[in-house]
Design a protein around this motif. Structure first.
Motif, PDB file in Angstrom:
ATOM      1  N   TYR A   1      50.367  51.464  29.788  1.00  0.00           N
ATOM      2  CA  TYR A   1      49.030  51.204  30.324  1.00  0.00           C
ATOM      3  C   TYR A   1      49.125  50.324  31.560  1.00  0.00           C
ATOM      4  CZ  TYR A   1      47.749  52.864  25.719  1.00  0.00           C
ATOM      5  OH  TYR A   1      47.628  53.635  24.602  1.00  0.00           O
ATOM      6  N   GLU A   2      48.108  50.451  32.399  1.00  0.00           N
ATOM      7  CA  GLU A   2      48.020  49.540  33.533  1.00  0.00           C
ATOM      8  C   GLU A   2      46.851  48.617  33.300  1.00  0.00           C
ATOM      9  OE1 GLU A   2      49.192  53.024  36.690  1.00  0.00           O
ATOM     10  OE2 GLU A   2      47.213  52.093  36.726  1.00  0.00           O
ATOM     11  N   ASP A   3      47.105  47.362  33.526  1.00  0.00           N
ATOM     12  CA  ASP A   3      46.038  46.403  33.343  1.00  0.00           C
ATOM     13  C   ASP A   3      45.331  46.206  34.670  1.00  0.00           C
ATOM     14  OD1 ASP A   3      44.349  44.412  32.606  1.00  0.00           O
ATOM     15  OD2 ASP A   3      45.844  43.380  31.364  1.00  0.00           O
ATOM     16  N   ARG A   4      44.158  46.810  34.775  1.00  0.00           N
ATOM     17  CA  ARG A   4      43.430  46.777  36.049  1.00  0.00           C
ATOM     18  C   ARG A   4      42.719  45.456  36.292  1.00  0.00           C
ATOM     19  NH1 ARG A   4      42.952  52.331  38.099  1.00  0.00           N
ATOM     20  NH2 ARG A   4      45.160  52.752  37.993  1.00  0.00           N
ATOM     21  N   ARG A   5      42.762  44.597  35.292  1.00  0.00           N
ATOM     22  CA  ARG A   5      42.090  43.323  35.513  1.00  0.00           C
ATOM     23  C   ARG A   5      42.850  42.474  36.507  1.00  0.00           C
ATOM     24  NH1 ARG A   5      41.799  41.957  29.363  1.00  0.00           N
ATOM     25  NH2 ARG A   5      43.906  42.695  29.739  1.00  0.00           N
ATOM     26  N   LYS A   6      44.040  42.880  36.800  1.00  0.00           N
ATOM     27  CA  LYS A   6      44.822  42.112  37.764  1.00  0.00           C
ATOM     28  C   LYS A   6      44.529  42.565  39.188  1.00  0.00           C
ATOM     29  CE  LYS A   6      48.691  41.354  34.615  1.00  0.00           C
ATOM     30  NZ  LYS A   6      49.711  42.287  34.134  1.00  0.00           N
ATOM     31  N   ARG A   7      43.285  42.943  39.481  1.00  0.00           N
ATOM     32  CA  ARG A   7      42.927  43.385  40.826  1.00  0.00           C
ATOM     33  C   ARG A   7      43.092  42.222  41.801  1.00  0.00           C
ATOM     34  NH1 ARG A   7      38.860  47.182  42.344  1.00  0.00           N
ATOM     35  NH2 ARG A   7      39.591  48.349  40.555  1.00  0.00           N
ATOM     36  N   VAL A   8      43.847  42.433  42.864  1.00  0.00           N
ATOM     37  CA  VAL A   8      44.100  41.343  43.819  1.00  0.00           C
ATOM     38  C   VAL A   8      43.799  41.814  45.238  1.00  0.00           C
ATOM     39  CG1 VAL A   8      45.911  40.294  42.407  1.00  0.00           C
ATOM     40  CG2 VAL A   8      46.520  42.001  44.111  1.00  0.00           C
ATOM     41  N   THR A   9      43.811  40.897  46.174  1.00  0.00           N
ATOM     42  CA  THR A   9      43.716  41.268  47.586  1.00  0.00           C
ATOM     43  C   THR A   9      45.117  41.624  48.065  1.00  0.00           C
ATOM     44  OG1 THR A   9      44.091  38.991  48.244  1.00  0.00           O
ATOM     45  CG2 THR A   9      41.791  39.692  48.004  1.00  0.00           C
ATOM     46  N   ILE A  10      45.178  42.348  49.151  1.00  0.00           N
ATOM     47  CA  ILE A  10      46.483  42.768  49.673  1.00  0.00           C
ATOM     48  C   ILE A  10      47.335  41.553  50.042  1.00  0.00           C
ATOM     49  CG2 ILE A  10      47.589  43.913  51.651  1.00  0.00           C
ATOM     50  CD1 ILE A  10      45.465  46.106  51.373  1.00  0.00           C
ATOM     51  N   GLU A  11      46.683  40.558  50.527  1.00  0.00           N
ATOM     52  CA  GLU A  11      47.380  39.320  50.906  1.00  0.00           C
ATOM     53  C   GLU A  11      48.131  38.719  49.717  1.00  0.00           C
ATOM     54  OE1 GLU A  11      45.568  35.384  53.063  1.00  0.00           O
ATOM     55  OE2 GLU A  11      44.639  36.120  51.207  1.00  0.00           O
ATOM     56  N   ALA A  12      47.532  38.905  48.533  1.00  0.00           N
ATOM     57  CA  ALA A  12      48.101  38.261  47.343  1.00  0.00           C
ATOM     58  C   ALA A  12      49.160  39.110  46.637  1.00  0.00           C
ATOM     59  CB  ALA A  12      46.983  37.917  46.362  1.00  0.00           C
ATOM     60  N   LEU A  13      49.505  40.266  47.180  1.00  0.00           N
ATOM     61  CA  LEU A  13      50.544  41.096  46.556  1.00  0.00           C
ATOM     62  C   LEU A  13      51.875  40.358  46.566  1.00  0.00           C
ATOM     63  CD1 LEU A  13      49.783  44.630  48.090  1.00  0.00           C
ATOM     64  CD2 LEU A  13      49.363  43.863  45.732  1.00  0.00           C
ATOM     65  N   ARG A  14      52.601  40.466  45.476  1.00  0.00           N
ATOM     66  CA  ARG A  14      53.908  39.798  45.391  1.00  0.00           C
ATOM     67  C   ARG A  14      54.970  40.805  45.004  1.00  0.00           C
ATOM     68  NH1 ARG A  14      51.802  36.909  47.903  1.00  0.00           N
ATOM     69  NH2 ARG A  14      51.002  34.815  47.579  1.00  0.00           N
TER      70      ARG A  14
END
Ligand code: ADP
Ligand code: MG
Length: 699
Positions: free
Chosen positions: A43-56
């Motif tokens: 499963y993918e947890d979509r609650r971890k929606r972030v901004t592109i800046e915050a991608l790690r």
């Protein structure tokens, strides 16, 4: 368009054309019901929606972005292949590049300015973050309300988004599936209804619902497996009953005969064995316990109860040496209580004749021996218990032949009664796997060692430490101890396919002879003649040889308490279970023992094995680790036994659920062996169709 029902053909689902239907059929999906029972891989947890800046780097994340530009860049490896598609997306906080290596139709989807929701794991490529093949949905179609999205195992030609949509289209049919779990089970195990579980396993509203849905489905899968296995067993045993061993003997009574108190585990296992023996159903129990855990005392307790109830027992060992070891120990224990005799094929005819007379007239209470005990001319007066030690060395047929000895002519017992069977093994089989492999046996585990055992000190080192390791071996020998050194190869070789840098027993023997001046170093390997092997082993047992360099042939059952060091070269070449068995050769005496694993491998698996070995000496934990690293199919060829494959249950992980389901299966079958009562029939039908192709589990 017809209503979507479980039996509806998948081709009635919007978007499933003939081509897609063929692909689905290839993974066993032809109906809507098949879709419902084809569970997400993860499963993918979509609650971890972030901004592109915050991608790690390395962190799975979901983000929304607009297509800024698309380009097809030929790359150095693209020759003859499709040109990868690069898509740059941004959201106002930054931009990130996506790459699709097989970009069929992709350039039609990713048009400039269109917004999507992406999900994937950013990687750093040439200094910049990039996502390869992220999962995506058009932003306006994205199921914003769904925090957890299913990810299905795909076949090439199928795309996650469409498969997900088809599963969603199938959901209404879940409500039409009649509950087949007996109400009593659903209640006692607090199971979700099948309809609820089938919806939530695909599109769970939250983690908790997912856990409950998964529990229901794993439980039912294991329950059906166990029910099917038990029914096979009942079928095999129909018409065979056991006889109750009625003597009122408790674990405590027997303990009084022993020179030591039982460990807690021994006491528990003896109680389990006694309960089986007291029932009038024949016992079929596997006792697992690491080397030295005290299985013999448990076996002796069973023999004692059988004898007090008026029955004879048999104890079978795989070799004559082990048989005579047992004879020594048990005749001392039962001195003045029971009559114990040895029967092996190496015996002189006269002695053999005397023992056989004692068996047929009932004066011998316990016969200890090898295969000689299964010969047709051996007749018992009243055989009530058959124990096999190290069962994996006996074939199933031999086990059965012995089990039937009690029913032969000349026997005083009821014609259709079979003796109790107790099987003992030191090979730690993970409970979860034993449950499948020995579906016909009940299992007891001695998971505690008698007190006072010294832990074997285990270290993993690189070959740069080899000098120090062998200096240590020299020191131990100087103290009067002995050492084993194990290598993966017999001879040095430059055969293709064999990695360079593997040590051979022969070259190590030369090397050590040079290093350990004045010491006696011997070589042992599988290509030597049996007699040569015996001679070498014998001189190690008597202490004439100080260091034994060998391949993995070191015999099961060799007991050299004076050996305190086990060095394993190229430890990465050995499986966990094997490393554990090898280590078990030392630590058998009073002195501190050591195990040194030499390996230069930095493979994750080799490292994990080495870590497991240094951290634990629990054979069962090690076997569980081995199982989870390798998978059950690989380990024992479970598939070949014709056992139905599992869709959602994982035998390495769901051990507790497996045990619960087993207890429930037993409860159901005791009450309703054919599962024909109204509340059980639906489950019975399912089990039947699951086991349609299995007539006999060939173990
Ligand atoms: P295995 O399980 O490998 O067959 P054994 O039955 O041979 O182990 O027992 C190993 C040793 O431990 C024997 O010397 C036995 O007498 C001793 N032993 C067994 N149980 C106990 C106990 N509860 N306390 C102390 N020593 C025990
Ligand atoms: Mg033993």
């Amino acid at each position: 368009m017809p209503e979507i029902r479980p039996e509806t053909d998948v081709r009635f689902i919007v978007g499933v054309g003939p081509k897609k239907a063929a692909l689905l059929a290839g993974i066993g999906i032809t109906t809507v019901g098949d879709l419902l029972y084809s569970f997400p891989r993860t499963y993918e947890d979509r609650r971890k929606r972030v901004t592109i800046e915050a991608l790690r780097e390395g962190e799975a994340a979901s983000f929304k972005g607009k297509v800024l530009s698309i380009s097809k860049k030929p790359t150095y490896y693209a020759k003859g292949k499709k040109t990868p598609l690069h898509v740059l997306v941004g959201d106002g906080t930054g931009a990130v590049e996506l790459v699709f290596f097989n970009p069929k139709y992709m350039d039609r989807i990713f048009t400039q300015g269109r917004a999507f929701v992406f999900f994937g794991v950013p990687q750093r490529v040439r200094g910049k973050l990039q996502l390869a093949h992220p999962d995506f949905e058009v932003a306006e179609e994205s199921a914003e309300g769904r925090p957890i999205m299913p990810v299905y195992a795909l076949k090439s030609g199928l795309v996650q988004r469409e498969v997900r949509r088809w599963h969603e289209a199938a959901l209404p049919a879940a409500g039409m599936i009649d509950e087949y779990m007996p109400r009593s089970v659903a209640q006692s195990e607090k199971l979700l209804s099948i309809s609820r579980a089938l919806v939530d396993i695909h599109f769970p509203p939250n983690r908790e619902s997912l856990a409950q849905a998964r529990y229901r489905l794993v439980f039912e899968e294991l329950l059906m497996l166990q029910t099917g296995l038990m029914r096979l067993k009942l079928g095999r045993e129909s018409g065979q009953r056991g006889e109750s061993k009625t003597a009122n003997v408790t674990a405590k009574d027997f303990e009084a005969l022993l020179p030591f108190p039982f460990t807690g585990a021994q006491r528990r296992v003896v109680s389990e064995v006694f309960a089986d023996m007291g029932a009038n159903r024949a016992m079929n129990r596997l006792v697992q316990g690491d080397v030295g855990s005290g299985k013999t005392a448990v076996a002796a307790a069973a023999v004692y109860k059988a004898a007090r109830s008026g029955y004879q027992s048999v104890l079978m060992a795989p070799t004559e040496i082990l048989a005579s070891q047992h004879l020594g120990g048990l005749s001392a224990l039962f001195e003045g209580e029971l009559n114990v005799a040895l029967l092996t094929s190496g015996m002189a005819t006269a002695g053999r004749k005397t023992v056989m007379e004692g068996l047929s007239d009932g004066s011998v209470d316990l016969a200890i021996g090898t295969h000689a005990l299964i010969q047709p001319d051996v007749v018992f007066s009243k055989l009530g218990l058959v124990i096999t030690d190290e069962q994996h060395r006996f074939g199933v047929n031999q086990r059965i032949a012995l089990a039937h000895k009690g029913t032969g002519s000349g026997s005083r017992q009821a014609r259709d009664a079979v003796p109790d069977v107790l099987v003992m093994t030191a090979t730690p089989i993970p409970r979860s796997l034993a449950f499948v492999l020995y579906g016909d046996l009940d299992i007891s585990v001695i998971d505690e060692m008698p007190p006072g055992r010294k832990k074997i000190v285990t270290r993993a080192v690189t070959s740069s430490k080899r000098e120090a390791v062998y200096r240590f071996v020299g020191d131990e020998i100087a103290k009067g101890r002995q050492a084993y050194v194990v290598a993966p190869l017999i001879e040095d070789t430059d055969e293709p396919g064999i990695p360079a840098g593997l040590r051979s027993a022969r070259s190590l023997k030369e090397e050590l002879t040079g290093k350990l001046t004045g010491r006696h170093v011997a070589l042992l390997h599988g290509r030597m003649k049996p007699q040569e092997k015996d001679e070498v082993m014998q001189s190690f047992v008597t202490g004439r040889v100080d260091a034994l360099v060998s391949t993995v042939v070191i015999e099961v059952g060799v007991n050299v308490p004076n050996a305190t060091v086990m060095v394993i070269e190229n430890a990465e070449r050995f499986g966990l279970a094997q490393l554990h068995q090898l280590r078990g050769r030392v630590g058998r005496g009073a002195a501190q023992s050591y195990c040194v694993l030499i390996t230069d491998s930095d493979s994750t698996h080799a490292q994990a094995r080495a870590r497991t070995m240094t951290e634990t000496d629990d054979g069962f934990r090690i076997a569980e680790m081995d199982l989870s690293m390798r998978g059950p199919g690989e380990l024992f060829g479970v598939r070949q036994h014709g056992i139905p494959s599992l869709r959602i249950a994982d035998l390495a992980r769901h051990v507790r659920i497996a045990e619960k389901s087993k207890a429930v299966a037993r409860r159901l079958l005791t009450d309703d062996p054919m599962l024909v009562k109204p509340g059980n029939r639906a489950l019975g039908d399912r089990v039947e169709s699951l086991f349609r192709d299995v007539t006999e589990v060939g173990l």
